[in-house]
Design a protein around this motif. Sequence first.
Motif, PDB file in Angstrom:
ATOM      1  N   GLN A  41       0.827  -1.205   0.000  1.00  0.00           N
ATOM      2  CA  GLN A  41       0.000   0.000   0.000  1.00  0.00           C
ATOM      3  C   GLN A  41       0.872   1.270   0.000  1.00  0.00           C
ATOM      4  O   GLN A  41       0.664   2.194   0.769  1.00  0.00           O
ATOM      5  CB  GLN A  41      -0.941  -0.003   1.199  1.00  0.00           C
ATOM      6  CG  GLN A  41      -1.924  -1.159   1.135  1.00  0.00           C
ATOM      7  CD  GLN A  41      -2.842  -1.240   2.345  1.00  0.00           C
ATOM      8  OE1 GLN A  41      -2.542  -0.699   3.395  1.00  0.00           O
ATOM      9  NE2 GLN A  41      -3.941  -1.936   2.176  1.00  0.00           N
ATOM     10  N   GLY A  42       1.890   1.250  -0.838  1.00  0.00           N
ATOM     11  CA  GLY A  42       2.754   2.411  -1.003  1.00  0.00           C
ATOM     12  C   GLY A  42       3.811   2.588   0.071  1.00  0.00           C
ATOM     13  O   GLY A  42       4.605   3.535   0.024  1.00  0.00           O
ATOM     14  N   PRO A  99      14.754  -2.085  -2.081  1.00  0.00           N
ATOM     15  CA  PRO A  99      13.529  -1.338  -1.776  1.00  0.00           C
ATOM     16  C   PRO A  99      12.996  -1.538  -0.354  1.00  0.00           C
ATOM     17  O   PRO A  99      11.851  -1.937  -0.142  1.00  0.00           O
ATOM     18  CB  PRO A  99      12.548  -1.879  -2.820  1.00  0.00           C
ATOM     19  CG  PRO A  99      13.026  -3.250  -3.096  1.00  0.00           C
ATOM     20  CD  PRO A  99      14.509  -3.244  -2.943  1.00  0.00           C
ATOM     21  N   PHE A 100      13.851  -1.270   0.621  1.00  0.00           N
ATOM     22  CA  PHE A 100      13.457  -1.298   2.029  1.00  0.00           C
ATOM     23  C   PHE A 100      13.858   0.041   2.641  1.00  0.00           C
ATOM     24  O   PHE A 100      14.713   0.750   2.105  1.00  0.00           O
ATOM     25  CB  PHE A 100      14.212  -2.400   2.798  1.00  0.00           C
ATOM     26  CG  PHE A 100      13.999  -3.776   2.258  1.00  0.00           C
ATOM     27  CD1 PHE A 100      12.933  -4.552   2.706  1.00  0.00           C
ATOM     28  CD2 PHE A 100      14.859  -4.300   1.311  1.00  0.00           C
ATOM     29  CE1 PHE A 100      12.747  -5.829   2.197  1.00  0.00           C
ATOM     30  CE2 PHE A 100      14.675  -5.574   0.801  1.00  0.00           C
ATOM     31  CZ  PHE A 100      13.613  -6.341   1.251  1.00  0.00           C
ATOM     32  N   ARG A 101      13.276   0.362   3.800  1.00  0.00           N
ATOM     33  CA  ARG A 101      13.766   1.505   4.564  1.00  0.00           C
ATOM     34  C   ARG A 101      14.659   0.937   5.672  1.00  0.00           C
ATOM     35  O   ARG A 101      14.166   0.336   6.625  1.00  0.00           O
ATOM     36  CB  ARG A 101      12.600   2.306   5.162  1.00  0.00           C
ATOM     37  CG  ARG A 101      13.080   3.592   5.806  1.00  0.00           C
ATOM     38  CD  ARG A 101      11.932   4.449   6.277  1.00  0.00           C
ATOM     39  NE  ARG A 101      11.251   3.875   7.435  1.00  0.00           N
ATOM     40  CZ  ARG A 101      10.535   4.595   8.302  1.00  0.00           C
ATOM     41  NH1 ARG A 101      10.392   5.891   8.128  1.00  0.00           N
ATOM     42  NH2 ARG A 101       9.939   4.002   9.334  1.00  0.00           N
ATOM     43  N   LEU A 108       7.954  -4.921   9.811  1.00  0.00           N
ATOM     44  CA  LEU A 108       7.798  -3.706  10.619  1.00  0.00           C
ATOM     45  C   LEU A 108       7.708  -2.485   9.729  1.00  0.00           C
ATOM     46  O   LEU A 108       8.361  -2.404   8.699  1.00  0.00           O
ATOM     47  CB  LEU A 108       9.028  -3.491  11.506  1.00  0.00           C
ATOM     48  CG  LEU A 108       9.225  -4.349  12.725  1.00  0.00           C
ATOM     49  CD1 LEU A 108      10.479  -3.872  13.450  1.00  0.00           C
ATOM     50  CD2 LEU A 108       8.027  -4.266  13.643  1.00  0.00           C
ATOM     51  N   GLN A 109       6.926  -1.492  10.175  1.00  0.00           N
ATOM     52  CA  GLN A 109       6.993  -0.154   9.594  1.00  0.00           C
ATOM     53  C   GLN A 109       6.817   0.778  10.774  1.00  0.00           C
ATOM     54  O   GLN A 109       5.729   0.917  11.318  1.00  0.00           O
ATOM     55  CB  GLN A 109       5.903   0.047   8.536  1.00  0.00           C
ATOM     56  CG  GLN A 109       6.380   0.741   7.272  1.00  0.00           C
ATOM     57  CD  GLN A 109       6.576   2.232   7.429  1.00  0.00           C
ATOM     58  OE1 GLN A 109       6.124   2.834   8.391  1.00  0.00           O
ATOM     59  NE2 GLN A 109       7.262   2.845   6.482  1.00  0.00           N
ATOM     60  N   ILE A 110       7.911   1.403  11.216  1.00  0.00           N
ATOM     61  CA  ILE A 110       7.890   2.232  12.430  1.00  0.00           C
ATOM     62  C   ILE A 110       7.347   3.614  12.076  1.00  0.00           C
ATOM     63  O   ILE A 110       7.834   4.248  11.140  1.00  0.00           O
ATOM     64  CB  ILE A 110       9.311   2.380  13.023  1.00  0.00           C
ATOM     65  CG1 ILE A 110       9.971   1.015  13.180  1.00  0.00           C
ATOM     66  CG2 ILE A 110       9.268   3.190  14.322  1.00  0.00           C
ATOM     67  CD1 ILE A 110       9.854   0.347  14.486  1.00  0.00           C
ATOM     68  N   PHE A 111       6.364   4.054  12.847  1.00  0.00           N
ATOM     69  CA  PHE A 111       5.676   5.300  12.577  1.00  0.00           C
ATOM     70  C   PHE A 111       6.493   6.495  13.089  1.00  0.00           C
ATOM     71  O   PHE A 111       7.089   6.423  14.158  1.00  0.00           O
ATOM     72  CB  PHE A 111       4.317   5.263  13.294  1.00  0.00           C
ATOM     73  CG  PHE A 111       3.435   6.445  13.037  1.00  0.00           C
ATOM     74  CD1 PHE A 111       2.694   6.522  11.867  1.00  0.00           C
ATOM     75  CD2 PHE A 111       3.357   7.482  13.950  1.00  0.00           C
ATOM     76  CE1 PHE A 111       1.877   7.606  11.624  1.00  0.00           C
ATOM     77  CE2 PHE A 111       2.548   8.569  13.715  1.00  0.00           C
ATOM     78  CZ  PHE A 111       1.804   8.641  12.550  1.00  0.00           C
ATOM     79  N   GLY A 112       6.551   7.575  12.314  1.00  0.00           N
ATOM     80  CA  GLY A 112       7.058   8.854  12.820  1.00  0.00           C
ATOM     81  C   GLY A 112       8.464   9.239  12.394  1.00  0.00           C
ATOM     82  O   GLY A 112       8.853  10.387  12.549  1.00  0.00           O
TER      83      GLY A 112
END
Length: 219
Positions: A143-144, A170-172, A207-211
Amino acid sequence: MTKTISVLGTGNMGKALVKQLSTHGQSRILWGSRNPEEAEQLVRELQLSNVTVCTNEEALQADLIIPAFHASILKDWAVAHKDQLQGKIVVDISNPFNSDFSGFTTSWGESSAEQLQSLLPASAVIGAFKNTFFKVVEEPLCQGQQSDVLVTGNDENAVQTFLEHVKALPFRFLQAGKLENNRTIERFTLLELELAIRYNTYPYISLQIFGIQQPVAAG
Ligand SMILES: NC(=O)c1ccc[n+]([C@@H]2O[C@H](COP(=O)([O-])OP(=O)(O)OC[C@H]3O[C@@H](n4cnc5c(N)ncnc54)[C@H](OP(=O)(O)O)[C@@H]3O)[C@@H](O)[C@H]2O)c1
């Protein structure tokens, strides 16, 4: 950048990592296996043009080495190859789950990554990809949003070298501190698995850590 990176093992994670490194990375890639003929077949199926298949022994020639083995065999592998791994960066992706995934083979206050580093004192161990289930390694965009990958290590130069090699993937990538943080990271992976099963996404979870806005600039 002329360093060679190797992945050992053609299982779920080995295959997914090789695909990403081959598609997006700029390093020479060695892919080690106990069965190089089967790995050659996979290379053909996946249409990878820049991957050299070899034995696990030959894959130790690389500068950065990713043993994509289960934690249960990782320690014996490290002990057996301690001398050849001297001066190398060893990327630990393992989660030390027990055989029925109900708990851990490590006790509170230790991690697989720290155990590996203590077995390989002349190598630089990096922890990475532990929270990223293999389906997400294959498809890191959802989802983007990109999956996060937590990168740990006690040797800052080795962490930077690793990040340099994977930055096009393509990862953060987030710098997540010292290896002792894997005590948390590895245990969190089992909670992710529980969540993935509960919410019917297994084995697609990471994981996708917010902020966090500027992870690349983090010191
Ligand atoms: N699965 C995930 O989503 C995931 C996510 C994050 C981290 N991890 C970690 O990644 C590691 C690999 O997991 P996986 O799911 O990819 O496992 P897997 O699919 O079972 O693959 C493991 C590979 O290790 C090699 N291998 C197996 N037994 C061996 C032995 N006795 N000696 C040498 N090589 C052996 C095999 O490759 P060859 O036949 O080519 O030799 C095998 O395909 C584990 O430590 C796991 O905790 C997994």
